[in-house]
Write a protein that holds these residues in place. Sequence first.
Motif, PDB file in Angstrom:
ATOM      1  N   ASN A 129       0.818  -1.248   0.000  1.00  0.00           N
ATOM      2  CA  ASN A 129       0.000   0.000   0.000  1.00  0.00           C
ATOM      3  C   ASN A 129       0.836   1.276   0.000  1.00  0.00           C
ATOM      4  N   ASP A 135      -5.077   8.249  12.875  1.00  0.00           N
ATOM      5  CA  ASP A 135      -5.399   7.336  11.766  1.00  0.00           C
ATOM      6  C   ASP A 135      -6.061   6.111  12.376  1.00  0.00           C
ATOM      7  N   PRO A 188      -9.228   2.754  11.805  1.00  0.00           N
ATOM      8  CA  PRO A 188     -10.131   2.035  10.893  1.00  0.00           C
ATOM      9  C   PRO A 188     -11.486   2.729  10.810  1.00  0.00           C
ATOM     10  N   GLU A 189     -12.080   2.703   9.633  1.00  0.00           N
ATOM     11  CA  GLU A 189     -13.314   3.468   9.390  1.00  0.00           C
ATOM     12  C   GLU A 189     -14.434   3.088  10.361  1.00  0.00           C
ATOM     13  N   THR A 190     -14.492   1.814  10.747  1.00  0.00           N
ATOM     14  CA  THR A 190     -15.602   1.359  11.606  1.00  0.00           C
ATOM     15  C   THR A 190     -15.606   2.031  12.974  1.00  0.00           C
ATOM     16  N   GLY A 218      -6.033   4.760   2.241  1.00  0.00           N
ATOM     17  CA  GLY A 218      -5.985   3.296   2.173  1.00  0.00           C
ATOM     18  C   GLY A 218      -7.203   2.744   2.890  1.00  0.00           C
ATOM     19  N   ASP A 219      -6.969   1.820   3.822  1.00  0.00           N
ATOM     20  CA  ASP A 219      -8.087   1.249   4.572  1.00  0.00           C
ATOM     21  C   ASP A 219      -8.315   1.979   5.893  1.00  0.00           C
ATOM     22  N   LEU A 220      -7.641   3.129   6.083  1.00  0.00           N
ATOM     23  CA  LEU A 220      -7.787   3.894   7.336  1.00  0.00           C
ATOM     24  C   LEU A 220      -8.485   5.219   7.069  1.00  0.00           C
ATOM     25  N   GLN A 221      -9.070   5.765   8.131  1.00  0.00           N
ATOM     26  CA  GLN A 221      -9.669   7.104   8.070  1.00  0.00           C
ATOM     27  C   GLN A 221      -8.676   8.069   8.730  1.00  0.00           C
ATOM     28  N   PRO A 268     -10.239   9.514   3.684  1.00  0.00           N
ATOM     29  CA  PRO A 268      -9.765   8.116   3.687  1.00  0.00           C
ATOM     30  C   PRO A 268      -8.317   8.038   3.225  1.00  0.00           C
TER      31      PRO A 268
END
Length: 601
Positions: free
Chosen positions: A133, A404, A406-408, A431-434, A429
């Motif tokens: 990534n 940073d 995780p979105e959840t 990558g897979d992080l917010q 956003p």
Amino acid sequence: MQNIRNIAIIAHVDHGKTTLVDKIIHASKIFRENQQFEDLILDNNDLERERGITILSKNVSVRYKDIKINIIDTPGHADFGGEVERVLKMADGVLLLVDAFEGPMPQTRFVLSKALALGLTPIVVVNKVDKPNCRPDEVHEAVFDLMFNLDATEEQLDFVTMYGSAKNNWMGPDWKEETDSILPLLDTIIEHIPAPQIQEGSTQMQITSLDFSNFVGRIAIGRLKRGTLKENTQIALCKADGSIKKMRIKELHVFEGLGKNKVEEVHAGDICAVTGIEGFEIGDTIADAENPEPLPRIAIDEPTMNMLFTINNSPFFGKEGKFVTSRHLRDRLFKEMEKNLALRVEPTDNEDKFLVYGRGILHLSVLIETMRREGYELQVGQPQVIYKDIDGIKNEPIESLVVDVPETTSGKVIELATQRKGELLVMEPRGDLQHLEFRIPSRGLIGLRNNVLTATQGEAIMNHRYVDYEPFKGPIPGRINGSLISMESGPTTGYAIDKLQDRGTFFVDPGEEIYGGQVIGEHSRDNDIVVNVQKGKKLTNMRASGSDDNTKIPPAKKFSLEEAMEYIQKDEYLEITPKSMRMRKIYLDEGERTRMAKKDA
């Protein structure tokens, strides 16, 4: 002087600064082929190795193509900014190291702004391009934007970028093409970092750091700006108060590899260590004895937090430490001030208590941890931010907080930060992080890390740095739960802890020695209660059916030093000894606590 380069390495925590220095040291063949050595050569004190961070800046030099490169390794944490601000004065250029995935982080910005303001030439190194990534090209753009926002000059904006992986021992101009060594980076340093600019005039050297040796005492380290220094000659020491003292240099050393070499004279542009000078402080100038001209002193950012340090007066005092008196504590704190520029110590009206001012919780906790390892016993109070009165308005320090996550779980983080008067500025956003950015009062950060890590199952990455003073933002809710306080002294029993489990969470294990007034747990409600955890089961020779089952007790909650400092309340102390850490009420007696609470109300 054309064969010297002075360069500082700056980066955010964990972006691979010390690993890169390791590889440069190996590439320049300082070690013999058969010599054994560990990784992270420069993180040489126990605390740095355990935490994986650089706390003290250090100097090494390597030789490459007959050119001596003096490398200064700097801390990445803003809490140790005092270290960075003084050592950048020794450099002509900086290696800005950034992670190929994370990009420039808040504390990169802090150190970089200092370097650009001093007019240093930057080389950007995008590290860890082997990570999944990673986004090297976007990171390169982000670094350019950051430098532009920090008012870099056109020459500074025209920086060279190198890509690679320090861990895998390669660097090159293109991240898609792996090279076979780290030497292209050394070639770039020699080509793009200017040789020291030598000014005409009498001798001048600013003392930017100090070392200590049991044989020769304190050693002054700095970069000779102009002139020459020779051993056994007289110099003038220009001090902060304007006074000038005549002294004699005993010995001169320059940095060579990981050690120092004794030399007879040092020329302008090199970094050297001077022995034989008494009573100097960081920022003083070593100047020509006949015609002394002091250099302007180093400006250090103000501390933003203070804590009360006091002697240990708990019932267990003196059991584990060697240094327990107020004289020991006083001498140690004032000695620390000599080399820790961002620290300030003020005596109070009580000779056993001192107010210690620092850059943040981490800055103060490293001092406390170092002292406990040296054998000191002490107690500290709750950390307090420093307020300023500006034009009759109460102002408080504000920090920039970057999380940073995780979105959840990003909603929980936003909720926790806004409860503490944080203002959400950026949400995007990555990558897979917010990626979240807030402006938040410094006092809102006390205890926040713990709550955020709990709410995100330990997956949040938090960083913050001091920005400025702004008008007071209003009250912030503190800890919601009260304390469980021990009623008596003696060992705890599993039976008593088991019976009290519905009262809250315990910080002590069965069989642990405690004293009356010690905080032994967190109450499930918002008030403090006193509990008896010494009570044993009444033993008879009659067996009670069903009630003799083994007790099942969850493990005690254990705190790190920073977590405990953030956890304690206004009416509590943290007792720190070489082997233990205990929370306690300032007034151990329950009656006295009630009286004092009424008095304060």
